[in-house]
Design an enzyme around this catalytic site. Structure first.
Site, PDB file in Angstrom:
ATOM      1  N   ASP A  65      34.214  47.684  86.874  1.00 51.29           N
ATOM      2  CA  ASP A  65      35.012  48.618  87.677  1.00 51.29           C
ATOM      3  C   ASP A  65      34.088  49.559  88.451  1.00 51.29           C
ATOM      4  O   ASP A  65      33.061  50.003  87.923  1.00 51.29           O
ATOM      5  CB  ASP A  65      35.896  49.492  86.758  1.00 51.29           C
ATOM      6  CG  ASP A  65      36.850  48.630  85.922  1.00 51.29           C
ATOM      7  OD1 ASP A  65      37.229  47.551  86.415  1.00 51.29           O
ATOM      8  OD2 ASP A  65      37.153  49.028  84.788  1.00 51.29           O
ATOM      9  N   ASP A  71      34.961  59.853  86.675  1.00 50.76           N
ATOM     10  CA  ASP A  71      34.704  59.043  85.474  1.00 50.76           C
ATOM     11  C   ASP A  71      33.473  59.583  84.751  1.00 50.76           C
ATOM     12  O   ASP A  71      33.457  59.802  83.544  1.00 50.76           O
ATOM     13  CB  ASP A  71      34.347  57.597  85.874  1.00 50.76           C
ATOM     14  CG  ASP A  71      35.542  56.763  86.274  1.00 50.76           C
ATOM     15  OD1 ASP A  71      35.404  55.956  87.215  1.00 50.76           O
ATOM     16  OD2 ASP A  71      36.603  56.909  85.649  1.00 50.76           O
ATOM     17  N   GLU A  94      34.028  53.707  77.119  1.00 55.17           N
ATOM     18  CA  GLU A  94      34.284  52.597  78.038  1.00 55.17           C
ATOM     19  C   GLU A  94      33.345  52.675  79.233  1.00 55.17           C
ATOM     20  O   GLU A  94      33.049  51.669  79.871  1.00 55.17           O
ATOM     21  CB  GLU A  94      35.741  52.629  78.495  1.00 55.17           C
ATOM     22  CG  GLU A  94      36.192  51.345  79.155  1.00 55.17           C
ATOM     23  CD  GLU A  94      36.907  51.607  80.468  1.00 55.17           C
ATOM     24  OE1 GLU A  94      37.100  52.784  80.794  1.00 55.17           O
ATOM     25  OE2 GLU A  94      37.270  50.643  81.135  1.00 55.17           O
ATOM     26  N   GLU A  95      32.836  53.887  79.521  1.00 56.08           N
ATOM     27  CA  GLU A  95      31.954  54.069  80.685  1.00 56.08           C
ATOM     28  C   GLU A  95      30.494  53.800  80.363  1.00 56.08           C
ATOM     29  O   GLU A  95      29.634  53.905  81.241  1.00 56.08           O
ATOM     30  CB  GLU A  95      32.091  55.498  81.253  1.00 56.08           C
ATOM     31  CG  GLU A  95      33.349  55.734  82.065  1.00 56.08           C
ATOM     32  CD  GLU A  95      33.511  54.725  83.207  1.00 56.08           C
ATOM     33  OE1 GLU A  95      34.636  54.243  83.408  1.00 56.08           O
ATOM     34  OE2 GLU A  95      32.502  54.401  83.876  1.00 56.08           O
ATOM     35  N   ASP A 116      38.019  56.193  76.143  1.00 57.51           N
ATOM     36  CA  ASP A 116      38.018  55.839  77.565  1.00 57.51           C
ATOM     37  C   ASP A 116      38.127  57.175  78.293  1.00 57.51           C
ATOM     38  O   ASP A 116      39.209  57.764  78.332  1.00 57.51           O
ATOM     39  CB  ASP A 116      39.205  54.923  77.884  1.00 57.51           C
ATOM     40  CG  ASP A 116      39.234  54.541  79.358  1.00 57.51           C
ATOM     41  OD1 ASP A 116      40.133  53.770  79.759  1.00 57.51           O
ATOM     42  OD2 ASP A 116      38.380  55.050  80.121  1.00 57.51           O
ATOM     43  N   LEU A 118      38.161  58.270  81.362  1.00 55.67           N
ATOM     44  CA  LEU A 118      39.118  58.439  82.447  1.00 55.67           C
ATOM     45  C   LEU A 118      39.759  57.091  82.749  1.00 55.67           C
ATOM     46  O   LEU A 118      39.181  56.221  83.385  1.00 55.67           O
ATOM     47  CB  LEU A 118      38.433  59.005  83.706  1.00 55.67           C
ATOM     48  CG  LEU A 118      39.389  59.899  84.497  1.00 55.67           C
ATOM     49  CD1 LEU A 118      39.727  61.172  83.729  1.00 55.67           C
ATOM     50  CD2 LEU A 118      38.801  60.282  85.824  1.00 55.67           C
ATOM     51  N   ASP A 119      40.990  56.942  82.265  1.00 54.47           N
ATOM     52  CA  ASP A 119      41.727  55.688  82.437  1.00 54.47           C
ATOM     53  C   ASP A 119      42.532  55.785  83.728  1.00 54.47           C
ATOM     54  O   ASP A 119      43.169  56.798  84.001  1.00 54.47           O
ATOM     55  CB  ASP A 119      42.667  55.526  81.239  1.00 54.47           C
ATOM     56  CG  ASP A 119      43.621  54.372  81.432  1.00 54.47           C
ATOM     57  OD1 ASP A 119      43.150  53.237  81.607  1.00 54.47           O
ATOM     58  OD2 ASP A 119      44.838  54.611  81.455  1.00 54.47           O
ATOM     59  N   GLU A 280      41.450  51.049  74.667  1.00 56.48           N
ATOM     60  CA  GLU A 280      42.819  51.240  75.191  1.00 56.48           C
ATOM     61  C   GLU A 280      43.868  50.695  74.223  1.00 56.48           C
ATOM     62  O   GLU A 280      44.763  51.415  73.778  1.00 56.48           O
ATOM     63  CB  GLU A 280      42.933  50.559  76.571  1.00 56.48           C
ATOM     64  CG  GLU A 280      42.102  51.265  77.646  1.00 56.48           C
ATOM     65  CD  GLU A 280      41.776  50.391  78.857  1.00 56.48           C
ATOM     66  OE1 GLU A 280      41.492  49.194  78.678  1.00 56.48           O
ATOM     67  OE2 GLU A 280      41.804  50.932  79.978  1.00 56.48           O
TER      68      GLU A 280
HETATM   69  P1  P6P Z   1      45.782  46.392  87.731  1.00 59.01           P
HETATM   70  C1  P6P Z   1      43.137  51.193  85.163  1.00 59.01           C
HETATM   71  O1  P6P Z   1      42.073  50.737  85.967  1.00 59.01           O
HETATM   72  C2  P6P Z   1      43.443  50.120  84.130  1.00 59.01           C
HETATM   73  O2  P6P Z   1      42.327  49.869  83.342  1.00 59.01           O
HETATM   74  C3  P6P Z   1      44.635  50.546  83.282  1.00 59.01           C
HETATM   75  O3  P6P Z   1      44.731  51.908  83.116  1.00 59.01           O
HETATM   76  C4  P6P Z   1      45.811  49.984  84.054  1.00 59.01           C
HETATM   77  O4  P6P Z   1      46.919  49.705  83.230  1.00 59.01           O
HETATM   78  C5  P6P Z   1      45.219  48.693  84.658  1.00 59.01           C
HETATM   79  O5  P6P Z   1      43.823  48.922  84.798  1.00 59.01           O
HETATM   80  C6  P6P Z   1      45.815  48.376  86.017  1.00 59.01           C
HETATM   81  O6  P6P Z   1      45.242  47.149  86.419  1.00 59.01           O
HETATM   82  O7  P6P Z   1      45.111  45.038  87.670  1.00 59.01           O
HETATM   83  O8  P6P Z   1      47.290  46.274  87.609  1.00 59.01           O
HETATM   84  O9  P6P Z   1      45.374  47.242  88.906  1.00 59.01           O
END
Ligand code: P6P
Length: 343
Positions: A65, A71, A94-95, A116, A118-119, A280
């Protein structure tokens, strides 16, 4: 249940500790330090556009990502708040590609923190809800520096799990195994106040949450399940409403309060889906199960999966028990759509 009495998270943690005799206070101090980090992240999220910490860095994280400045800020804030309190023997973020060891000048404790920071990074720059997710385990190694074994524990070993959801207001949702409580942040006094106690997820909801953009890659069984949710039924239970924020914390928070199902399935492109097991899926699964819901990978209980790699991914089906059980039946090929009214 909504709460009128004024209870701060510090008092709630202290009262919770009083209920668990073996608690030494170390766990309470760990949660106190973590809520400080979350307050600081919440402040920066609120002013990110003004503080030039929006935007992206040149880096990408271990999951590929794009890394955004917020983040990095969130990750650094949690590490700085947590690495010297003497509660932890190791951290995993996660980072960060590698495990985070406690600096040698600080005392090591009996807990493990997995987070994580910043999700929902893809939503940072467009002012859409993002979150922070965390899990706490007891160490399994004897003493000294924490080890990979301390981090790769199955989710049912969590002693606490929670998330902060930076939305229209900032809420902190957490459990220590005695139900799920929700705190809402009042920035004018800098306190998290208890607003919902012992939250219970509805047995069934009217919302489904999945990235329909991936429909072409889903299994036929999953396509049949989602089509079933969209097909009007005589009892008006269906069609369900589609809600998808693209931040797991936001989609899970709505599912916790309103019911229904949030899914990030495996598909032809990504057989294990996108969400990470230890950062997550495990904390989300503990929270949803503590609220009376169900959390699986489409067949196995998330909390019973033995992690083998720190950044491993898992499909995730989580929410109201009746909805998740129904999804699993479709995924096994058992369910055929029931008779429906002409659309
Ligand atoms: P997509 C955010 O980047 C994440 O990790 C989760 O928080 C979220 O549910 C998912 O990815 C969204 O992914 O493929 O639908 O854009």
């Amino acid at each position: 249940m909504k709460v009128r009495k004024l209870v701060t998270i510090e008092r709630h943690i202290a009262e919770n500790q009083a209920m668990s005799p073996e608690a030494s206070g170390e766990f309470s101090r760990l949660l106190r330090d973590l809520t400080l980090a979350i307050r600081i992240i919440a402040r920066e999220v609120r002013r990110a556009g003004l503080a030039d910490i929006l935007g992206i860095t040149e880096a990408t994280n271990v999951s590929g990502d794009v890394v955004r400045k917020l983040d990095v800020f969130a990750h650094d804030t949690i590490v700085r708040a947590m690495d010297h309190g003497g509660h932890l023997c190791i951290m995993a973020s996660e980072e960060a590609e590698e495990l985070i060891h406690i600096p040698e000048q600080y005392e090591r404790g009996k807990y493990v923190l997995i987070f994580d920071p910043l999700d929902g990074s893809s939503n940072i720059d467009v002012n859409v809800t993002i979150g922070t997710i965390f899990s706490v385990y007891r160490r399994v190694s004897d003493s000294g520096d924490g080890t990979l074994e301390d981090v790769l524990q199955p989710g049912y070993k969590q002693v606490a799990a929670g998330y902060a959801c930076y939305g229209s207001s900032t809420v902190l949702v957490y459990t220590t195994g005695n139900g799920v409580d929700i705190f809402t942040y009042d920035p004018t006094v800098g306190e998290f106040f208890l607003t919902h106690e012992k939250v219970q997820i509805p047995k069934r909801g009217k919302y489904y949450s999945i990235n329909e953009g991936n429909a072409a890659y889903w299994s036929p069984e999953l396509q049949r399940y989602v089509q079933y949710l969209k097909t009007p039924s005589e009892d008006k239970q269906r069609p369900y409403k589609l809600r998808y924020v693209g931040t797991a914390v936001a989609d899970v928070h709505r599912t916790l309060l309103y019911g229904g199902i949030f899914m990030y399935p495996g598909d032809k492109k990504s057989p294990k889906g996108k969400l990470r097991l230890i950062y997550e899926a495990n904390p989300i699964a503990m929270l949803i199960e503590q609220a009376g819901g169900r959390a699986t990978d489409g067949e196995r209980r998330i909390l019973e999966i033995q992690p083998t790699e720190v950044h491993q991914r898992t499909p995730l089906f989580v929410g109201s028990p009746e909805d998740v059980l129904e999804a699993e039946a479709f995924l096994r090929g058992e369910q055929q759509p029931v008779a429906t009214v002409a659309s």
